[in-house]
Design a protein around this motif. Structure first.
Motif: not given
Length: 138
Positions: A27-33, A39-41, A60-65, A70-71
Motif C-alpha cells: 500500500l505504501l509502495d504505490a510506485s512499486m519500487l 517518509q513512507q516508513v 486523518l485530519y492532520l495527514h490525509s493529503r 502516498t497511496m
C-alpha cells in the motif's frame, strides 16, 4: 527499506502476520519500487501509533493529503489529478481492522462503489473519516 526490513520494523510495534506486513508495504509502495523511503516508513509509524491509541481520526485530519498521495501514483505530466482505486482503500481498511461489513454499515456511500471506482482526495477523506471515527470508538 525493503519489504523484509519493513516487516521486522512493524513487528517491533504490532503482532502481525507476514501477509499483513507485506500488504501494508505494498500500500505504501504505490510506485512499486520495492523499497520505502523514510517518509513512507514514518507515515506507517504514525498510522500504527494512531491505531493503537485510537487516534485515527485525528491522524486523518492532520495527514490525509500525505496518506492519499502516498497511496496513489503521481499522474503523468499534464494528466490532472491523483485518483485512488477503491480496492487500495479497502486493503487499508482491512489492515486497520475494518472488514467490508463494518465499512458498508458505517459509510453507506461505499455501497455504490465497485472495483473500478476511483476516489478523489475529497471522497477519500469522506469515506476514511466515516470508517475511522467508528474504529476509534470500538
Amino acid at each position: 527499506i525493503n519489504e523484509y526490513a519493513f516487516m521486522d520494523f512493524l513487528r517491533l510495534f504490532l503482532n502481525c502476520s507476514d501477509a499483513e506486513a507485506f500488504n501494508f508495504f505494498r500500500l505504501l509502495d504505490a510506485s512499486m519500487l520495492g523499497a520505502l523511503k523514510f517518509q513512507q516508513v514514518y507515515l506507517a509509524t504514525l498510522l500504527v501509533s494512531a491505531l493503537s491509541s485510537r487516534q485515527l481520526t485525528k491522524c486523518l485530519y492532520l495527514h490525509s493529503r500525505w496518506l492519499f498521495e502516498t497511496m496513489t501514483v503521481e499522474p503523468l505530466q499534464g494528466q490532472g489529478v491523483r485518483l485512488l482505486p477503491w480496492p487500495r482503500l479497502q486493503s487499508l481498511f482491512q489492515l486497520l481492522g475494518a472488514n467490508w461489513i463494518f465499512v458498508s454499515r458505517n459509510c453507506p456511500l461505499t455501497l455504490g462503489f465497485n472495483p473500478q471506482t476511483y476516489l478523489t482526495h475529497d471522497e477519500f477523506v469522506e469515506v476514511l473519516f466515516c470508517v475511522l471515527a467508528e474504529l476509534d470508538k470500538d
